[in-house]
Design a protein around this motif. Sequence first.
Motif, PDB file in Angstrom:
ATOM      1  N   ILE A 136      54.239  11.946  12.935  1.00 38.00           N
ATOM      2  CA  ILE A 136      54.113  13.173  13.715  1.00 38.00           C
ATOM      3  C   ILE A 136      52.944  13.051  14.684  1.00 38.00           C
ATOM      4  N   THR A 137      53.214  13.279  15.946  1.00 38.74           N
ATOM      5  CA  THR A 137      52.174  13.345  16.972  1.00 38.74           C
ATOM      6  C   THR A 137      52.062  14.793  17.434  1.00 38.74           C
ATOM      7  N   ILE A 138      50.849  15.318  17.407  1.00 38.68           N
ATOM      8  CA  ILE A 138      50.622  16.707  17.783  1.00 38.68           C
ATOM      9  C   ILE A 138      50.111  16.776  19.213  1.00 38.68           C
ATOM     10  N   GLY A 139      50.841  17.509  20.051  1.00 39.86           N
ATOM     11  CA  GLY A 139      50.446  17.662  21.442  1.00 39.86           C
ATOM     12  C   GLY A 139      49.629  18.924  21.642  1.00 39.86           C
ATOM     13  N   GLY A 140      49.201  19.168  22.866  1.00 39.24           N
ATOM     14  CA  GLY A 140      48.362  20.312  23.175  1.00 39.24           C
ATOM     15  C   GLY A 140      49.118  21.616  23.125  1.00 39.24           C
ATOM     16  N   GLY A 141      48.370  22.694  22.947  1.00 34.92           N
ATOM     17  CA  GLY A 141      48.948  24.030  22.940  1.00 34.92           C
ATOM     18  C   GLY A 141      48.167  24.929  23.869  1.00 34.92           C
ATOM     19  N   GLY A 142      48.386  26.204  23.755  1.00 36.88           N
ATOM     20  CA  GLY A 142      47.709  27.150  24.634  1.00 36.88           C
ATOM     21  C   GLY A 142      46.314  27.484  24.168  1.00 36.88           C
ATOM     22  N   ASP A 143      46.182  28.553  23.389  1.00 41.89           N
ATOM     23  CA  ASP A 143      44.865  29.019  22.970  1.00 41.89           C
ATOM     24  C   ASP A 143      44.356  28.191  21.794  1.00 41.89           C
ATOM     25  N   ASP A 144      43.662  28.844  20.895  1.00 43.86           N
ATOM     26  CA  ASP A 144      43.095  28.157  19.741  1.00 43.86           C
ATOM     27  C   ASP A 144      44.220  27.712  18.810  1.00 43.86           C
ATOM     28  N   VAL A 145      44.372  26.395  18.647  1.00 39.58           N
ATOM     29  CA  VAL A 145      45.432  25.841  17.796  1.00 39.58           C
ATOM     30  C   VAL A 145      44.825  24.980  16.700  1.00 39.58           C
ATOM     31  N   SER A 146      43.584  25.273  16.312  1.00 45.59           N
ATOM     32  CA  SER A 146      42.889  24.431  15.345  1.00 45.59           C
ATOM     33  C   SER A 146      43.571  24.404  13.990  1.00 45.59           C
ATOM     34  N   SER A 147      44.318  25.478  13.654  1.00 47.93           N
ATOM     35  CA  SER A 147      44.980  25.535  12.346  1.00 47.93           C
ATOM     36  C   SER A 147      46.377  24.927  12.375  1.00 47.93           C
ATOM     37  N   PHE A 148      46.859  24.555  13.549  1.00 49.90           N
ATOM     38  CA  PHE A 148      48.231  24.043  13.662  1.00 49.90           C
ATOM     39  C   PHE A 148      48.474  22.778  12.825  1.00 49.90           C
ATOM     40  N   PRO A 149      47.592  21.762  12.875  1.00 48.41           N
ATOM     41  CA  PRO A 149      47.812  20.579  12.034  1.00 48.41           C
ATOM     42  C   PRO A 149      47.883  20.920  10.544  1.00 48.41           C
ATOM     43  N   ASP A 150      47.045  21.870  10.081  1.00 49.06           N
ATOM     44  CA  ASP A 150      47.101  22.287   8.677  1.00 49.06           C
ATOM     45  C   ASP A 150      48.457  22.907   8.345  1.00 49.06           C
ATOM     46  N   GLN A 151      48.969  23.729   9.244  1.00 55.56           N
ATOM     47  CA  GLN A 151      50.261  24.368   9.014  1.00 55.56           C
ATOM     48  C   GLN A 151      51.381  23.328   8.970  1.00 55.56           C
ATOM     49  N   ILE A 152      51.288  22.332   9.847  1.00 48.97           N
ATOM     50  CA  ILE A 152      52.291  21.261   9.861  1.00 48.97           C
ATOM     51  C   ILE A 152      52.247  20.485   8.547  1.00 48.97           C
ATOM     52  N   LEU A 153      51.051  20.174   8.083  1.00 49.36           N
ATOM     53  CA  LEU A 153      50.910  19.413   6.843  1.00 49.36           C
ATOM     54  C   LEU A 153      51.456  20.192   5.650  1.00 49.36           C
ATOM     55  N   LEU A 154      51.228  21.489   5.627  1.00 51.56           N
ATOM     56  CA  LEU A 154      51.770  22.323   4.544  1.00 51.56           C
ATOM     57  C   LEU A 154      53.300  22.340   4.586  1.00 51.56           C
ATOM     58  N   SER A 155      53.866  22.352   5.781  1.00 51.50           N
ATOM     59  CA  SER A 155      55.324  22.302   5.917  1.00 51.50           C
ATOM     60  C   SER A 155      55.876  20.981   5.404  1.00 51.50           C
TER      61      SER A 155
END
Length: 466
Positions: free
Chosen positions: A73-92
Amino acid sequence: MDGILCDELLEEVLRRLPFCSSSAAVSLVSKRWLRLHRSSEICIFLRLSPDNCKPPSLSSFLSDFPRLSLLFITIGGGGDDVSSFPDQILLSVASSCPKLRALTLKPGPVSLFPLLSLSTSCPHLTSLNIVLCRPFSFCWLVFLHSLKKLTVVLNPVPGEFEQVDASIRNFNAELKLETLVLYGIRRGDYGFDSLWKSCKNLKRLELYRCEGIGDDSSVSSFVNCFKDLQELELRICGSIGNEILSSLVEHCTSLNALLIHNYDEGSGEGLLQFITRSRCILRKLDLCLPFDLENNHLLAVAEKFSALSSLRLRSCFLVTGDGLKTMALAMGNKLEELALVHCKVEPGLLTTLGQSFRNLRKLDLSSNDKLVDEEFISMLASFNCLTDLIVRGCEGLTNASLVSMFKSCKQLEIVDIMNCPGIGAEAVELFVLNCRQLRMLFVEESKISDVSRSWSLKKFIEVLAV
């Protein structure tokens, strides 16, 4: 026809499709084909961002791949604060992929809680590649009983050294890790003491851009990973490299492969002490020390490591031709691999090397713009056992050198002649026709004629053209 094929037979057919066949193409047939195709997949690559993916939908998507064992999985950029996005992906991932064996999740950093969830939900993981948030804790490794390889990039956030609670940070276990790759340890970082103590089965350690090995308590525990260590790589680790080499002398006897790449001064004395005092039997040595490696280092290597089978030198500007000749004469003919990349190839050197290393199988002379036909051809006459030859970026070589390759080196399998402007399409064509053992050729697209392409297909030669 779709009704005749049972699910099991259709799954087997889809499993044998070429890797480039996409789910999108299969889905054009029917929803059944798409479902069965996904159920047969064991490896997928995803590029995600907060704009195109919501964690619940990812969980649902991943549940369609019950046999999934390799996930990148490669995580690309998002809009505002996305600091929790990788954690959410890992939980999924943790909730949807119980059979996962290898996971790469980059470049977003993950925190402790989702890692704990992953370690308990995916017990079959053997390889994990992640970015970690500060402060660090490796306690979650205790639950990954099958993990053999761990790659961790430490998030380079400036600021004070933080630490998690000692009850979480410290753990006592003997991990089964055999390969550990770490990027960006700072001197004073907390959390590594327990990791070093637990890595008693380590076979390979790679450190990249590390200024230290942790806080003060980590220094004494670091030597625990030397017990059975066989391979060590230190890339751009500055002064900490000397401290590690000193520890190797005292605590390691099993090392057989060492790589040191450092572009600053300061590694020369530590390396010389290691060479002269080490109790290891090195078989592979790879050095890139532009301002530290000198002739006395090479002579010490020749005298100490008589079992050396692979020597790779890159950008070692202080080493002279006389130094390389002296080393060659002292080493004998046991060497099987030699690389002199961007080094000083002075007149007469290659002839001496050819006479000394007659059992050489792999030779890399990349980026030596002073290399010319006459000496290169003279050297090839002695290298009857060569299987791999790389002369990428050797601008002084011409068609005559390529013709000499297939005449003198009958066992050549892999050849790289990229960025050699003196070698033309006609010589490449002749080479492909006459090099009987050739399996792989690196060359510019403009130098591949229709005849070369046709013969490479007939002889199953893989031509990697750019």
